[in-house]
Design an enzyme around this catalytic site. Structure first.
Site, PDB file in Angstrom:
ATOM      1  N   LEU A 115       0.822  -1.220   0.000  1.00 15.54           N
ATOM      2  CA  LEU A 115       0.000   0.000   0.000  1.00 15.54           C
ATOM      3  C   LEU A 115       0.855   1.268   0.000  1.00 15.54           C
ATOM      4  O   LEU A 115       0.327   2.371  -0.172  1.00 15.54           O
ATOM      5  CB  LEU A 115      -0.965   0.003   1.184  1.00 15.54           C
ATOM      6  CG  LEU A 115      -2.078  -1.053   1.119  1.00 15.54           C
ATOM      7  CD1 LEU A 115      -2.931  -1.028   2.387  1.00 15.54           C
ATOM      8  CD2 LEU A 115      -2.965  -0.844  -0.104  1.00 15.54           C
ATOM      9  N   ASN A 133       7.295  -3.223   3.747  1.00 13.55           N
ATOM     10  CA  ASN A 133       8.423  -2.490   3.138  1.00 13.55           C
ATOM     11  C   ASN A 133       8.060  -1.052   2.770  1.00 13.55           C
ATOM     12  O   ASN A 133       8.217  -0.609   1.638  1.00 13.55           O
ATOM     13  CB  ASN A 133       9.003  -3.251   1.930  1.00 13.55           C
ATOM     14  CG  ASN A 133       8.029  -3.397   0.777  1.00 13.55           C
ATOM     15  OD1 ASN A 133       6.825  -3.300   0.952  1.00 13.55           O
ATOM     16  ND2 ASN A 133       8.559  -3.639  -0.413  1.00 13.55           N
ATOM     17  N   ASP A 155       9.287  -8.999   3.078  1.00 17.52           N
ATOM     18  CA  ASP A 155       9.067  -9.073   1.632  1.00 17.52           C
ATOM     19  C   ASP A 155       9.707  -7.918   0.860  1.00 17.52           C
ATOM     20  O   ASP A 155       9.666  -6.769   1.273  1.00 17.52           O
ATOM     21  CB  ASP A 155       7.589  -9.118   1.288  1.00 17.52           C
ATOM     22  CG  ASP A 155       7.402  -9.242  -0.207  1.00 17.52           C
ATOM     23  OD1 ASP A 155       7.837 -10.254  -0.767  1.00 17.52           O
ATOM     24  OD2 ASP A 155       6.885  -8.298  -0.820  1.00 17.52           O
ATOM     25  N   HIS A 160       9.975 -14.190   1.552  1.00 18.85           N
ATOM     26  CA  HIS A 160      10.278 -13.864   0.151  1.00 18.85           C
ATOM     27  C   HIS A 160      11.503 -14.709  -0.185  1.00 18.85           C
ATOM     28  O   HIS A 160      12.622 -14.366   0.202  1.00 18.85           O
ATOM     29  CB  HIS A 160      10.548 -12.358   0.042  1.00 18.85           C
ATOM     30  CG  HIS A 160      11.099 -11.898  -1.269  1.00 18.85           C
ATOM     31  ND1 HIS A 160      10.421 -11.050  -2.112  1.00 18.85           N
ATOM     32  CD2 HIS A 160      12.280 -12.153  -1.880  1.00 18.85           C
ATOM     33  CE1 HIS A 160      11.160 -10.806  -3.189  1.00 18.85           C
ATOM     34  NE2 HIS A 160      12.296 -11.456  -3.066  1.00 18.85           N
ATOM     35  N   HIS A 200       4.601 -15.629  -3.010  1.00 17.85           N
ATOM     36  CA  HIS A 200       4.728 -15.668  -4.483  1.00 17.85           C
ATOM     37  C   HIS A 200       5.631 -16.777  -5.053  1.00 17.85           C
ATOM     38  O   HIS A 200       6.643 -16.515  -5.699  1.00 17.85           O
ATOM     39  CB  HIS A 200       5.175 -14.312  -5.044  1.00 17.85           C
ATOM     40  CG  HIS A 200       6.270 -13.592  -4.282  1.00 17.85           C
ATOM     41  ND1 HIS A 200       7.471 -14.167  -3.974  1.00 17.85           N
ATOM     42  CD2 HIS A 200       6.312 -12.334  -3.787  1.00 17.85           C
ATOM     43  CE1 HIS A 200       8.207 -13.286  -3.316  1.00 17.85           C
ATOM     44  NE2 HIS A 200       7.523 -12.172  -3.182  1.00 17.85           N
ATOM     45  N   ASN A 211       9.482  -9.390  -9.276  1.00 17.89           N
ATOM     46  CA  ASN A 211      10.329 -10.227  -8.440  1.00 17.89           C
ATOM     47  C   ASN A 211       9.465 -11.108  -7.546  1.00 17.89           C
ATOM     48  O   ASN A 211       8.715 -10.570  -6.734  1.00 17.89           O
ATOM     49  CB  ASN A 211      11.214  -9.311  -7.575  1.00 17.89           C
ATOM     50  CG  ASN A 211      12.388 -10.030  -6.994  1.00 17.89           C
ATOM     51  OD1 ASN A 211      12.649 -11.165  -7.352  1.00 17.89           O
ATOM     52  ND2 ASN A 211      13.083  -9.381  -6.086  1.00 17.89           N
ATOM     53  N   ASP A 257       0.356  -9.642  -4.521  1.00 16.99           N
ATOM     54  CA  ASP A 257       1.630  -8.902  -4.601  1.00 16.99           C
ATOM     55  C   ASP A 257       1.442  -7.596  -5.378  1.00 16.99           C
ATOM     56  O   ASP A 257       2.331  -7.158  -6.129  1.00 16.99           O
ATOM     57  CB  ASP A 257       2.761  -9.737  -5.199  1.00 16.99           C
ATOM     58  CG  ASP A 257       4.143  -9.153  -4.888  1.00 16.99           C
ATOM     59  OD1 ASP A 257       4.219  -8.146  -4.156  1.00 16.99           O
ATOM     60  OD2 ASP A 257       5.141  -9.691  -5.391  1.00 16.99           O
TER      61      ASP A 257
HETATM   62  O1  DOR Z   1       8.154  -7.335  -7.640  1.00 16.37           O
HETATM   63  C1  DOR Z   1       8.165  -7.106  -6.445  1.00 16.37           C
HETATM   64  N1  DOR Z   1       7.826  -5.896  -5.967  1.00 16.37           N
HETATM   65  N2  DOR Z   1       8.532  -8.074  -5.611  1.00 16.37           N
HETATM   66  C2  DOR Z   1       8.729  -7.832  -4.303  1.00 16.37           C
HETATM   67  O2  DOR Z   1       9.096  -8.733  -3.609  1.00 16.37           O
HETATM   68  C3  DOR Z   1       8.552  -6.479  -3.745  1.00 16.37           C
HETATM   69  C4  DOR Z   1       7.629  -5.697  -4.568  1.00 16.37           C
HETATM   70  C5  DOR Z   1       7.665  -4.228  -4.262  1.00 16.37           C
HETATM   71  O3  DOR Z   1       7.650  -3.839  -3.089  1.00 16.37           O
HETATM   72  O4  DOR Z   1       7.649  -3.435  -5.203  1.00 16.37           O
HETATM   73 ZN    ZN Z   2       8.240 -10.491  -2.493  1.00 14.86          ZN
END
Ligand code: DOR
Ligand code: ZN
Length: 434
Positions: free
Chosen positions: A59, A90, A150, A177, A230, A276, A303
């Site tokens: 978010l 994160n 993550d 992750h 994922h 990712n 995700d």
């Molecule tokens: O593609 C991704 N974006 N994988 C992740 O693990 C983190 C995420 C992000 O926070 O943008």
């Molecule tokens: Zn991730």
């Protein structure tokens, strides 16, 4: 509070009934109900499902409100049929203290469109060196049960073991992750013939599988719950199947994009497809679908990873990984799993509501429970879907503040028509109510 009489819905795609929502709960389900004074919602031909629960949503608030806020992400979630989303840690600052998780939780309550359930970081600042205050986050008003770094892997095995020991005592779970960082330095896409030909550094399947194999052994040893974020490779599904057979308390999620898209998307070097873990091969996609169908993979999680324009509309190697997905998740699962005959609507409800709620420990919260069956006396969290609808995705029309949808221009089945959270509409006739 308004009483709603939903006419002509098909719970789980089965027989047509009427549903009465009163005082936040499902008051009754039956044929030809009439309720004087109730607001009538025409649901002719619509499939009714329990409100969807996302285990994995970014978010971006606090810190990157230019990409998404709790408010805009909540609206996207409600429009996607969700009644609860887990907000990943994160952010900036990282959600590694009781203060930050309570802030996110409060913002979710203010937005009032879905239950925003904060995820707590495993390590301080996601740095992977020191455990965060897991107990304080669990005891906070945000009631954290899912802990995840993550975006980063908890790569140190001793620290991962310690984290599992702590979450065991908190009835929590570590959502990993799975990415061995020593094998993915500079990685840009799935490692294979195609990455070699495109000249992009590869992200080998083994980097994911090695961590999952290690972590299921650790979780089994500690007797703690592990959740794998994922999952993207056929080999990961094999390891999970083996671990579950051995009685390890492991659960796993797959994203809609990994169920639909392959590394072929990288051919045009459009960074909207950079993610990712990366998009994998068609054989991986087939294995992920089969794993979700047989329950080896427990849940679909979006995700949803909104990114500002300048972080996505640039050279592939410079772009941030991630794609948005809240508003199309259900349609992609209908496309890949229901219309292919791999899951029925009950199966979809299990993988997108019941099991994710159980993993997040949301099923036992009384009136605030999520992932409960459509039955009288249960909290009135539900989504009404038009299964016959087919539409083309227009990123400009999305509620998310970001535009990095990998489904732009793609035709997908299904449309969320109405969503209810504890008996109040959050989406009516395809429009958010706030
Ligand atoms: O593609 C991704 N974006 N994988 C992740 O693990 C983190 C995420 C992000 O926070 O943008
Ligand atoms: Zn991730």
């Amino acid at each position: 509070m308004t009483t709603y009489l939903i006419k002509g819905a098909r719970p789980y795609g089965e027989d047509t009934v009427d549903i009465v929502l009163r005082d936040s709960i499902i008051a009754s389900i039956g044929e030809d109900l009439s309720v004087p004074g109730a607001e009538v919602v025409d649901a002719t031909g619509l499939v009714a499902l329990p409100g969807l629960v996302d285990l994995h949503t970014h978010l971006r608030e606090p810190g990157r409100e230019d990409a998404e806020t709790v408010q805009t992400g909540s609206r996207a979630a409600a429009l996607g049929g969700f009644t609860a989303v887990h907000a990943m840690a994160n952010t900036d600052p990282v959600a590694d203290t009781a203060g930050v998780v309570e802030q996110v939780w409060r913002l979710g309550q203010e937005a009032g469109l879905v239950d925003v359930v904060p995820v707590g970081a495993v390590t301080v600042g996601l740095a992977g060196t020191q455990l965060a205050e897991l107990g304080a986050m669990a005891d906070s008003a945000a009631r954290v049960r899912v802990f995840s770094d993550d975006g980063h892997c908890v790569a140190d095995p001793a620290l991962m073991r310690r984290a599992l020991e702590y979450v065991k005592a908190l009835d929590g779970v570590v959502a990993q992750h799975a990415e061995e960082p020593r094998l993915t330095a500079g990685a840009q896409m799935h490692e294979g013939d195609r990455s070699a030909r495109l000249g992009l550094t590869g992200w080998p399947a083994a980097a994911e599988e090695a961590i999952i194999a290690r972590d299921v052994l650790l979780a089994g040893h500690v007797g703690a719950r592990l959740h794998v974020c994922h999952v993207s490779t056929a080999g990961s599904v094999d390891i999970l199947r083996w671990a579950k057979f051995r009685g390890v308390q492991v659960t796993a999620e797959v994203t809609p994009h990994h169920l639909l898209l392959t590394d072929e998307c990288a051919e045009g070097y459009d960074p909207v497809f950079k993610v990712n873990p990366p998009l994998r091969t068609d054989a991986d996609v087939q294995a992920l679908r089969a794993g979700l169908a047989d329950g080896t993979i427990d849940a679909v999680a979006t995700d949803h990873a909104p990114h500002a324009m300048e972080d996505k509309e640039c050279e592939w190697a410079m772009a941030r990984p991630g794609m948005i997905g809240l508003e199309q998740a259900l349609s992609v699962v209908v496309d890949t799993m229901v219309e292919t005959g791999l899951l029925d609507w009950r199966g979809l409800a299990d993988r997108m509501s019941v099991r994710p709620a159980a993993i997040g420990r949301l099923e036992g919260l009384g009136l605030h429970a999520q992932g409960r069956p459509l039955a009288p006396g249960e909290p009135a969290n539900l989504v009404l879907v038009d299964p016959a609808f087919r539409g083309t995705v227009d990123p400009a029309a999305l509620a998310s503040r970001s535009r990095n949808s990998p489904y732009a221009g793609r035709e997908l089945p299904g449309r969320v028509v109405h969503t209810f959270l504890r008996g109040a509409p959050t989406v009516l006739d395809g429009k958010a109510t706030r």
